[in-house]
Write an enzyme that holds these catalytic residues in place. Structure first.
Site, short mmCIF file in Angstrom:
data_model
loop_
_atom_site.label_atom_id
_atom_site.label_comp_id
_atom_site.label_asym_id
_atom_site.label_seq_id
_atom_site.Cartn_x
_atom_site.Cartn_y
_atom_site.Cartn_z
N HIS A 76 -35.43 27.25 -57.91
CA HIS A 76 -34.76 26.11 -57.54
C HIS A 76 -34.67 25.92 -55.96
O HIS A 76 -34.69 26.80 -55.37
CB HIS A 76 -33.46 25.92 -58.12
CG HIS A 76 -32.73 24.73 -58.04
ND1 HIS A 76 -31.95 24.34 -56.94
CD2 HIS A 76 -32.40 23.70 -58.97
CE1 HIS A 76 -31.56 23.21 -57.03
NE2 HIS A 76 -31.55 22.75 -58.45
N CYS B 252 -35.89 19.74 -58.56
CA CYS B 252 -35.82 20.62 -57.23
C CYS B 252 -36.64 21.72 -57.48
O CYS B 252 -36.07 22.83 -57.07
CB CYS B 252 -34.10 20.87 -57.31
SG CYS B 252 -33.14 19.60 -57.04
N ASP C 21 -30.31 34.24 -58.81
CA ASP C 21 -29.79 32.83 -59.08
C ASP C 21 -29.56 32.94 -60.78
O ASP C 21 -30.55 32.77 -61.55
CB ASP C 21 -30.65 31.95 -58.60
CG ASP C 21 -30.25 30.60 -58.92
OD1 ASP C 21 -29.54 30.17 -59.64
OD2 ASP C 21 -31.11 29.64 -58.60
N GLN D 89 -28.87 29.19 -64.43
CA GLN D 89 -29.29 28.86 -65.80
C GLN D 89 -28.95 30.04 -66.82
O GLN D 89 -29.02 29.52 -67.88
CB GLN D 89 -30.60 28.39 -65.75
CG GLN D 89 -31.18 27.12 -64.97
CD GLN D 89 -30.43 25.88 -65.60
OE1 GLN D 89 -30.10 25.77 -66.89
NE2 GLN D 89 -30.30 24.85 -64.90
N LYS E 275 -22.53 23.86 -65.42
CA LYS E 275 -23.65 24.03 -66.38
C LYS E 275 -23.07 25.04 -67.47
O LYS E 275 -23.71 25.11 -68.28
CB LYS E 275 -24.60 24.84 -65.77
CG LYS E 275 -25.53 23.93 -64.78
CD LYS E 275 -26.78 24.56 -64.17
CE LYS E 275 -27.35 24.15 -62.87
NZ LYS E 275 -27.80 22.93 -62.98
N1 PMP Z 1 -30.37 27.29 -59.27
C1 PMP Z 1 -30.84 26.82 -60.48
C2 PMP Z 1 -31.81 27.79 -61.27
C3 PMP Z 1 -30.48 25.60 -60.77
O1 PMP Z 1 -30.80 25.06 -62.18
C4 PMP Z 1 -29.48 24.90 -60.31
C5 PMP Z 1 -28.89 23.47 -60.56
N2 PMP Z 1 -29.89 22.64 -60.96
C6 PMP Z 1 -29.02 25.23 -59.05
C7 PMP Z 1 -29.36 26.57 -58.58
C8 PMP Z 1 -28.12 24.87 -57.86
O2 PMP Z 1 -26.98 24.50 -58.72
P1 PMP Z 1 -25.55 23.56 -58.14
O3 PMP Z 1 -26.51 22.49 -57.86
O4 PMP Z 1 -24.67 23.40 -59.24
O5 PMP Z 1 -25.20 24.19 -56.63
#
Ligand code: PMP
Length: 407
Positions: free
Chosen positions: A125, A366, A203, A206, A229
């Site tokens: 991401h 993203c 990270d 998920q 999430k």
């Molecule tokens: N890493 C991953 C794998 C994600 O799916 C997301 C959210 N889509 C993020 C980072 C970023 O999370 P946040 O926008 O809640 O900071």
């Protein structure tokens, strides 16, 4: 404690937001990888906090602030227990993105030198790419891409072995991909990186909702996730860092509550994690995240995981023969299915699904580098959570078929 067996009707009763209509159709929410819906105990926790318990924390000595402080710190313990960490390794952040930026600016910016390398998987991401690019520019370090095998949407350990060298100082990798649901072999990555002296940032945005995480067993140096999430509100999340690493890191943000003593001649900082928590924190968010974790722990997690896996299998079975539809990097047992349809724009499909009351995500998720590696300009992602039903999947499959017939 033994939880009662997974009961989808009881779960759904906890989610009032699922009981609504969109474009005149009952909502089918299949976008939980973007953000989950919130259960009643979490909503109630926020209402109760602001109805009678609101106070700033770690300030003053009146009863409300003392009670808010105790609850705020108990919530930190709940988060620590949830991911198998010690409590002094947990720093509150606004979410995964802020946590990754904190690591980049506090840890990596001090540690990296010109010529050092940051190894980043291609399926990340943007939140686990851009902070490293910024710090690379600041320090002269180099970003090295760990390419994935686009046919399987998996990262290859032999490729990792060839890219990991003594120049590698930091490895950034997702525990689970937000696009394909691929689970990466983070344990092996960590072992190999440590053998060459590199730290690993995982990270977990998920992952925390899909498997029991134990950061100490995994031996991650850093692990990040967002509350939203995981059935908690947006604006709260956590950074785990090994306490000895956190202790050596300088503060990132300056302000109240992160200091020992301030004078115009100079300031001394308090210890971690408070050192990283300048200003008034999101107290209600922290309490609600702890409530969400307690709620999640109170259900039959194995049953929930099997439920999600069986819905994913049903979805795959339902769409796999749709003409011109290709599933991208199918991961059996994951909670997401990403697909594209030849000649049809992903956002047109999502719009047609929305008109039928079905919420899915379309776009690049993203993850531009991943889209480039796959040679696509975007895709539709259906993401399943424990509150979805077989009926949701049937409606989604028939809506996709209908959208394809129309387009
Ligand atoms: N890493 C991953 C794998 C994600 O799916 C997301 C959210 N889509 C993020 C980072 C970023 O999370 P946040 O926008 O809640 O900071």
């Amino acid at each position: 404690m033994t939880n009662s067996p997974f009961n989808i009707d009881a779960i759904r009763r906890d989610f009032p937001s699922l009981d609504q209509h969109v474009h005149g159709q009952p909502l089918v929410y299949l976008d939980s990888a973007a953000t989950s819906q919130k259960p009643l105990p979490v909503i109630q926790c926020i209402t109760d906090y602001y109805s009678g318990a609101n106070a700033n924390v770690h300030r003053g000595s009146h009863s409300l602030t003392a009670s808010a402080t105790n609850r705020f710190e108990a919530a930190r313990q709940t988060v620590a227990d949830f991911i198998g960490a010690s409590v002094n390794g947990i720093v509150w952040t606004r979410g995964a993105t802020e946590a990754l930026n904190l690591i980049a600016q506090s840890y990596a910016r001090q540690m990296l030198k010109e010529g050092d390398e940051i190894l980043i998987s291609e399926m990340e991401h943007h939140a686990n790419i851009v902070p490293w690019q910024i710090v690379a520019e600041q320090t002269g370090a180099k970003i090295v891409k760990w390419p994935l095998d686009p046919t399987r949407c998996q990262l290859d350990m032999s490729v990792f072995d060839s890219l990991l060298t003594s120049r590698t100082k930091l490895v950034a990798v997702a525990h689970i991909s937000n696009v394909t649901g691929t689970r990466n072999p983070v344990e092996t990555v960590i072992e190999k990186a440590h053998a060459l002296g590199a730290v690993v940032v995982v990270d977990g945005a998920q992952a925390v909702v899909h498997e029991s995480v134990n950061v100490e067993k995994m031996d991650a140096d850093f692990y990040v996730f967002s509350g939203h999430k995981l059935f908690a509100p947006a604006g709260i999340g956590a950074l785990y860092g090994k306490p000895d690493i956190l202790e050596k890191m300088p503060p990132w943000h300056g302000g109240g509550k992160m200091v020992d003593n301030v004078s115009f001649e100079g300031t001394t900082y308090t210890t971690s994690p408070a050192k990283f928590e300048a200003g008034t924190p999101n107290v209600a968010g922290a309490l609600a995240l702890a409530e969400a974790i307690n709620w999640f722990n109170s259900i039959d997690r194995n049953g929930a995981e099997q439920h999600v896996a069986s819905l994913q299998a049903e979805l795959v079975e339902g769409i796999r023969n749709i003409e011109d539809l290709s599933i991208i990097g199918l991961q059996q047992g994951a909670s997401v299915v990403a697909f594209h349809i030849d000649g049809v724009h992903h956002s047109d499909i999502a719009t047609l699904l929305d008109q039928q009351g079905i919420a899915v995500r379309s776009g690049q998720h993203c993850a531009h580098p991943l889209m480039d590696a796959l040679g696509i300009n975007g895709c539709v992602r259906v993401s399943i959570a424990i509150y979805n039903t077989s009926d949701d999947i049937k409606r989604c499959v028939s809506a996709i078929q209908k959208a394809c017939d129309l387009l």
